[in-house]
Write a protein that holds these residues in place. Structure first.
Motif, PDB file in Angstrom:
ATOM      1  N   PRO A 400       0.812  -1.225   0.000  1.00  0.00           N
ATOM      2  CA  PRO A 400       0.000   0.000   0.000  1.00  0.00           C
ATOM      3  C   PRO A 400       0.843   1.272   0.000  1.00  0.00           C
ATOM      4  O   PRO A 400       0.496   2.263  -0.648  1.00  0.00           O
ATOM      5  CB  PRO A 400      -0.832  -0.138   1.281  1.00  0.00           C
ATOM      6  CG  PRO A 400      -0.941  -1.614   1.494  1.00  0.00           C
ATOM      7  CD  PRO A 400       0.357  -2.183   1.036  1.00  0.00           C
ATOM      8  N   GLU A 401       1.962   1.246   0.722  1.00  0.00           N
ATOM      9  CA  GLU A 401       2.831   2.418   0.736  1.00  0.00           C
ATOM     10  C   GLU A 401       3.432   2.663  -0.641  1.00  0.00           C
ATOM     11  O   GLU A 401       3.539   3.814  -1.089  1.00  0.00           O
ATOM     12  CB  GLU A 401       3.939   2.227   1.765  1.00  0.00           C
ATOM     13  CG  GLU A 401       4.851   3.430   1.920  1.00  0.00           C
ATOM     14  CD  GLU A 401       5.959   3.188   2.929  1.00  0.00           C
ATOM     15  OE1 GLU A 401       6.665   4.148   3.264  1.00  0.00           O
ATOM     16  OE2 GLU A 401       6.109   2.021   3.367  1.00  0.00           O
ATOM     17  N   THR A 402       3.820   1.581  -1.322  1.00  0.00           N
ATOM     18  CA  THR A 402       4.388   1.732  -2.664  1.00  0.00           C
ATOM     19  C   THR A 402       3.359   2.293  -3.634  1.00  0.00           C
ATOM     20  O   THR A 402       3.673   3.148  -4.475  1.00  0.00           O
ATOM     21  CB  THR A 402       4.895   0.368  -3.167  1.00  0.00           C
ATOM     22  OG1 THR A 402       5.885  -0.136  -2.264  1.00  0.00           O
ATOM     23  CG2 THR A 402       5.500   0.483  -4.550  1.00  0.00           C
ATOM     24  N   LEU A 403       2.123   1.830  -3.528  1.00  0.00           N
ATOM     25  CA  LEU A 403       1.081   2.327  -4.426  1.00  0.00           C
ATOM     26  C   LEU A 403       0.683   3.770  -4.111  1.00  0.00           C
ATOM     27  O   LEU A 403       0.156   4.468  -4.988  1.00  0.00           O
ATOM     28  CB  LEU A 403      -0.150   1.425  -4.331  1.00  0.00           C
ATOM     29  CG  LEU A 403       0.031  -0.016  -4.825  1.00  0.00           C
ATOM     30  CD1 LEU A 403      -1.214  -0.826  -4.546  1.00  0.00           C
ATOM     31  CD2 LEU A 403       0.367  -0.048  -6.310  1.00  0.00           C
ATOM     32  N   ALA A 404       0.942   4.222  -2.893  1.00  0.00           N
ATOM     33  CA  ALA A 404       0.522   5.573  -2.505  1.00  0.00           C
ATOM     34  C   ALA A 404       1.587   6.625  -2.750  1.00  0.00           C
ATOM     35  O   ALA A 404       1.258   7.808  -2.868  1.00  0.00           O
ATOM     36  CB  ALA A 404       0.121   5.581  -1.027  1.00  0.00           C
ATOM     37  N   GLN A 406       4.668   8.154  -5.047  1.00  0.00           N
ATOM     38  CA  GLN A 406       5.140   8.108  -6.433  1.00  0.00           C
ATOM     39  C   GLN A 406       6.586   7.644  -6.529  1.00  0.00           C
ATOM     40  O   GLN A 406       6.925   6.844  -7.407  1.00  0.00           O
ATOM     41  CB  GLN A 406       4.983   9.489  -7.089  1.00  0.00           C
ATOM     42  CG  GLN A 406       5.368   9.506  -8.564  1.00  0.00           C
ATOM     43  CD  GLN A 406       5.024  10.821  -9.237  1.00  0.00           C
ATOM     44  OE1 GLN A 406       4.446  11.708  -8.615  1.00  0.00           O
ATOM     45  NE2 GLN A 406       5.348  10.938 -10.510  1.00  0.00           N
ATOM     46  N   ARG A 407       7.447   8.107  -5.636  1.00  0.00           N
ATOM     47  CA  ARG A 407       8.858   7.746  -5.737  1.00  0.00           C
ATOM     48  C   ARG A 407       9.066   6.236  -5.519  1.00  0.00           C
ATOM     49  O   ARG A 407       9.887   5.607  -6.199  1.00  0.00           O
ATOM     50  CB  ARG A 407       9.682   8.543  -4.736  1.00  0.00           C
ATOM     51  CG  ARG A 407       9.247   8.386  -3.288  1.00  0.00           C
ATOM     52  CD  ARG A 407      10.103   9.204  -2.332  1.00  0.00           C
ATOM     53  NE  ARG A 407       9.678   9.060  -0.952  1.00  0.00           N
ATOM     54  CZ  ARG A 407      10.023   8.038  -0.183  1.00  0.00           C
ATOM     55  NH1 ARG A 407      10.822   7.091  -0.658  1.00  0.00           N
ATOM     56  NH2 ARG A 407       9.587   7.970   1.069  1.00  0.00           N
ATOM     57  N   LEU A 408       8.292   5.658  -4.596  1.00  0.00           N
ATOM     58  CA  LEU A 408       8.398   4.214  -4.384  1.00  0.00           C
ATOM     59  C   LEU A 408       7.801   3.441  -5.554  1.00  0.00           C
ATOM     60  O   LEU A 408       8.340   2.402  -5.966  1.00  0.00           O
ATOM     61  CB  LEU A 408       7.694   3.815  -3.087  1.00  0.00           C
ATOM     62  CG  LEU A 408       8.326   4.304  -1.785  1.00  0.00           C
ATOM     63  CD1 LEU A 408       7.505   3.844  -0.587  1.00  0.00           C
ATOM     64  CD2 LEU A 408       9.759   3.787  -1.661  1.00  0.00           C
ATOM     65  N   GLY A 478       2.625   9.352 -15.246  1.00  0.00           N
ATOM     66  CA  GLY A 478       2.090   7.991 -15.242  1.00  0.00           C
ATOM     67  C   GLY A 478       1.474   7.586 -13.920  1.00  0.00           C
ATOM     68  O   GLY A 478       0.461   6.890 -13.872  1.00  0.00           O
ATOM     69  N   PHE A 479       2.062   8.059 -12.809  1.00  0.00           N
ATOM     70  CA  PHE A 479       1.550   7.677 -11.490  1.00  0.00           C
ATOM     71  C   PHE A 479       0.140   8.190 -11.277  1.00  0.00           C
ATOM     72  O   PHE A 479      -0.770   7.435 -10.899  1.00  0.00           O
ATOM     73  CB  PHE A 479       2.504   8.212 -10.422  1.00  0.00           C
ATOM     74  CG  PHE A 479       2.071   7.921  -9.021  1.00  0.00           C
ATOM     75  CD1 PHE A 479       2.241   6.657  -8.470  1.00  0.00           C
ATOM     76  CD2 PHE A 479       1.486   8.909  -8.234  1.00  0.00           C
ATOM     77  CE1 PHE A 479       1.839   6.392  -7.174  1.00  0.00           C
ATOM     78  CE2 PHE A 479       1.095   8.655  -6.937  1.00  0.00           C
ATOM     79  CZ  PHE A 479       1.262   7.381  -6.409  1.00  0.00           C
ATOM     80  N   ILE A 480      -0.101   9.484 -11.538  1.00  0.00           N
ATOM     81  CA  ILE A 480      -1.435  10.040 -11.296  1.00  0.00           C
ATOM     82  C   ILE A 480      -2.434   9.550 -12.347  1.00  0.00           C
ATOM     83  O   ILE A 480      -3.614   9.375 -12.054  1.00  0.00           O
ATOM     84  CB  ILE A 480      -1.375  11.577 -11.244  1.00  0.00           C
ATOM     85  CG1 ILE A 480      -0.820  12.154 -12.556  1.00  0.00           C
ATOM     86  CG2 ILE A 480      -0.535  12.041 -10.076  1.00  0.00           C
ATOM     87  CD1 ILE A 480      -0.818  13.666 -12.594  1.00  0.00           C
ATOM     88  N   VAL A 481      -1.973   9.312 -13.563  1.00  0.00           N
ATOM     89  CA  VAL A 481      -2.865   8.751 -14.580  1.00  0.00           C
ATOM     90  C   VAL A 481      -3.310   7.352 -14.167  1.00  0.00           C
ATOM     91  O   VAL A 481      -4.484   6.980 -14.306  1.00  0.00           O
ATOM     92  CB  VAL A 481      -2.174   8.733 -15.955  1.00  0.00           C
ATOM     93  CG1 VAL A 481      -2.990   7.930 -16.955  1.00  0.00           C
ATOM     94  CG2 VAL A 481      -1.957  10.143 -16.470  1.00  0.00           C
ATOM     95  N   GLY A 482      -2.369   6.575 -13.654  1.00  0.00           N
ATOM     96  CA  GLY A 482      -2.724   5.221 -13.208  1.00  0.00           C
ATOM     97  C   GLY A 482      -3.754   5.240 -12.105  1.00  0.00           C
ATOM     98  O   GLY A 482      -4.714   4.449 -12.113  1.00  0.00           O
ATOM     99  N   HIS A 483      -3.600   6.134 -11.130  1.00  0.00           N
ATOM    100  CA  HIS A 483      -4.579   6.218 -10.045  1.00  0.00           C
ATOM    101  C   HIS A 483      -5.935   6.687 -10.573  1.00  0.00           C
ATOM    102  O   HIS A 483      -6.990   6.201 -10.126  1.00  0.00           O
ATOM    103  CB  HIS A 483      -4.076   7.161  -8.952  1.00  0.00           C
ATOM    104  CG  HIS A 483      -3.260   6.476  -7.903  1.00  0.00           C
ATOM    105  ND1 HIS A 483      -3.817   5.676  -6.933  1.00  0.00           N
ATOM    106  CD2 HIS A 483      -1.915   6.444  -7.701  1.00  0.00           C
ATOM    107  CE1 HIS A 483      -2.859   5.197  -6.148  1.00  0.00           C
ATOM    108  NE2 HIS A 483      -1.692   5.642  -6.587  1.00  0.00           N
TER     109      HIS A 483
END
Length: 575
Positions: A400-404, A406-408, A478-483
């Motif tokens: 969950p931390e990795t998905l939340a 962006q750097r991880l 990509g991170f925010i698009v994925g979410h």
């Protein structure tokens, strides 16, 4: 006043040491052990002290053993001589076996093949006398005595050969007698010896950097021989006695050395060894499914109205051509084969841990497909177990931390994680489709629980796949698009589930209930993510798109929900 009735007086308990035959048996066992130690001392310690010559020591040991067998044969036929005769013969046969071990492994007078053949003849003589006298203690005494003292004469790979011979000598007895203690006694020594040597070889290889190739190959041959003898003996036993559970357990015991020795080899060789073991055991377990598939096909062909009826699982034995497999044998083979398959996945993944969840999911999907076709709960259980293992590994990668953060996410997630999440989503759907079709698994509470669990797992897999693809292929945004995509997909799935449940409200209330509950839970999760995470993390047009998409879907769902219940309500009569 009438006297109270008294029950029958209890007989006084006899102390154990005064019971018939107890002391004689204890003394006989002690005599067997002490005498065999004496024979061992004659063969080994006398040599170290320089007493007698090697030939004299071996001849004396063999002569003493023959004399003991002769005396036991004579004593057994006399009144009260059963215990003494069994003890003498067991001591003599075990002494002869140790004599052969000494000639082959200690003095190296005879080639290994010749020594093993002679040892097999001696062991067969001992168990043959035990069958003739109908004495399990005699057979156990021969096997245990020879197995326990053989390591004093040889500790090399030759020892494993003599232990495998003892294991094989009990196979004919296993076919004719229900002697569970003998089956365990002949199996455990070779299993423990191979496991111990494999552990020692692994430690030696870790210290020195590489284990001897010849030693690894010898251990593998011994482990395979142990597994083959155990498997063949178990199949022959359950063919005669379908209720012999001990024989089935020996299948699992004798597979352990193969799994342990496989670790000593490189990644691909180890995976090949365990894959071959898994194929054999799962193929054996699959033979129990063939009659079920045939019966199901006949039901579907002859009785269309019972096409969905599962074949009752009540037979103790399933005939497959000339082979008969007991249910417990098929179960043990399936579980052991699944463990071997799990080890295969772990070894095959090797230095690529992100490939492991995809492999586990693929295996789980295969088991669930078999369960869906054959209506077999064991296959379904194995499929769910592999699905859970794959889910745990995926969760360890995409936490969950990795998905939340962006750097991880950009550092830990990749296309392999996205593929694993997509395959996991398919496995979750397969679980929801298979479980209600299994025998005695159609309880509404169970089905609802499965759908809720699958819905929660599906939310996670969609999120992991969307974020992994976003950070892998979407560049800086990509991170925010994925979410954003994940939130919209959640709401689309919730809308579809609610629409389907509303459509089946009149025809299938139970199905409608499951779909409505799952849809509402997913919709609640989508809204919670939208306001608690997306509102603070997403920005610009991407956040606007997520809110608009979710809002429009909510409007459509609310409208359809109201219309469905309005149509289901009874019409009001005009006043």
């Amino acid at each position: 006043m009438p006297m109270p009735m008294r029950g029958p007086a209890r007989e006084p308990r006899v102390p154990w040491w005064q019971r018939e035959g107890v002391i004689s048996r204890v003394l006989a066992v002690a005599g067997v052990g002490v005498t065999l130690v004496g024979v061992l001392m004659l063969l080994v310690l006398a040599a170290q002290a320089g007493f007698f010559g090697p030939v004299a020591r071996v001849v004396a040991g063999a002569g003493l053993s023959v004399v003991l067998v002769g005396l036991g044969w004579r004593v057994f036929g006399r009144p009260g001589g059963r215990v003494g005769g069994i003890a003498l013969v067991a001591t003599g046969i075990a002494g002869l076996y140790l004599d052969v071990v000494a000639m082959t492994g200690y003095y190296r007078w005879v080639p290994g093949g010749v020594g093993l053949a002679v040892a097999l003849a001696v062991a067969l003589l001992g168990v043959g006398i035990a069958v003739r006298w109908q004495s399990q203690p005699l057979a156990v005494g021969v096997v245990v005595g020879a197995a326990v003292l053989s390591p004093a004469l040889t500790t090399e790979l030759m020892l494993l050969g003599f232990l495998v011979v003892l294991q094989a000598a009990g196979v004919p007895v296993q076919m004719r007698r229900a002697w569970p203690v003998l089956h365990v006694a002949r199996t455990l020594p070779v299993v423990l010896a191979v496991l111990g040597m494999a552990a020692f070889s692994g430690i030696e290889g870790a210290i020195s950097g590489a284990a001897a190739a010849e030693q690894r190959q010898g251990l593998l041959v011994a482990a395979i021989a142990c597994a083959v003898v155990g498997l063949v003996g178990a199949l022959l036993a359950v063919r005669r006695r379908p209720d012999d559970i001990t024989a089935s357990i020996t299948i699992a015991l004798t597979a352990l050395p193969v799994l342990a020795v496989a670790v000593l080899f490189d990644r691909m060789a180890s995976a090949s060894i365990t894959a071959a073991l898994a194929a054999v055991l799962l193929g054996l377990a699959a033979t129990a499914l063939i009659p079920r598939l045939r019966a199901t096909a006949e039901i579907r062909g002859n009785e269309p109205s019972t096409a969905g009826t599962a074949v009752p699982d009540t037979e103790l034995v399933r005939p497959v051509g000339g082979l008969r497999i007991a249910r417990h044998t098929a179960l043990v083979a399936a579980l052991t084969g699944a463990v071997a398959l799990l080890q295969t996945c772990v070894m095959a993944a090797g230095g690529h841990p992100r490939l492991l969840p995809t492999m586990l999911f693929a295996v789980g999907l295969a088991f669930l497909a078999v369960a869906a076709v054959s209506r077999t709960r064991v296959a379904a259980g194995l499929g769910i177990a592999f699905a859970l293992l794959g889910g745990l590994v995926t969760l360890a990668i995409a936490t969950p931390e990795t998905l939340a953060l962006q750097r991880l996410a950009e550092r830990e997630l990749d296309v392999a994680t996205a593929v694993a999440a997509v395959v996991g989503l398919g496995v979750a759907a397969m679980v929801a489709w298979t479980v209600p079709r299994l025998p005695r698994c159609d309880d509404p509470a169970l089905v609802t629980g499965v759908w809720i669990a699958v819905s929660i797992a599906g939310l996670y897999y969609v999120l992991a796949a969307a974020v992994s693809l976003g950070v892998s292929l979407g560049g800086a945004d990509g991170f925010i698009v994925g979410h954003s995509v994940a939130t919209i997909v959640w709401m689309v799935v919730a809308t579809g589930s609610l629409f389907y449940g509303l459509r089946r409200l009149a025809s299938s209330p139970a199905v409608a209930k499951v779909c409505l509950v799952s849809g509402l839970l997913v919709a609640a999760a989508a809204l919670a993510k939208l306001f608690l995470f997306d509102l603070a993390t997403l920005s610009g047009l991407i956040r606007v798109t997520a809110f608009l998409a979710v809002g429009i879907l909510l409007l459509l769902t609310g409208t359809r929900y109201a219309r469905a219940f309005a149509e289901a309500a009874p019409p009001r009569q005009a006043s």
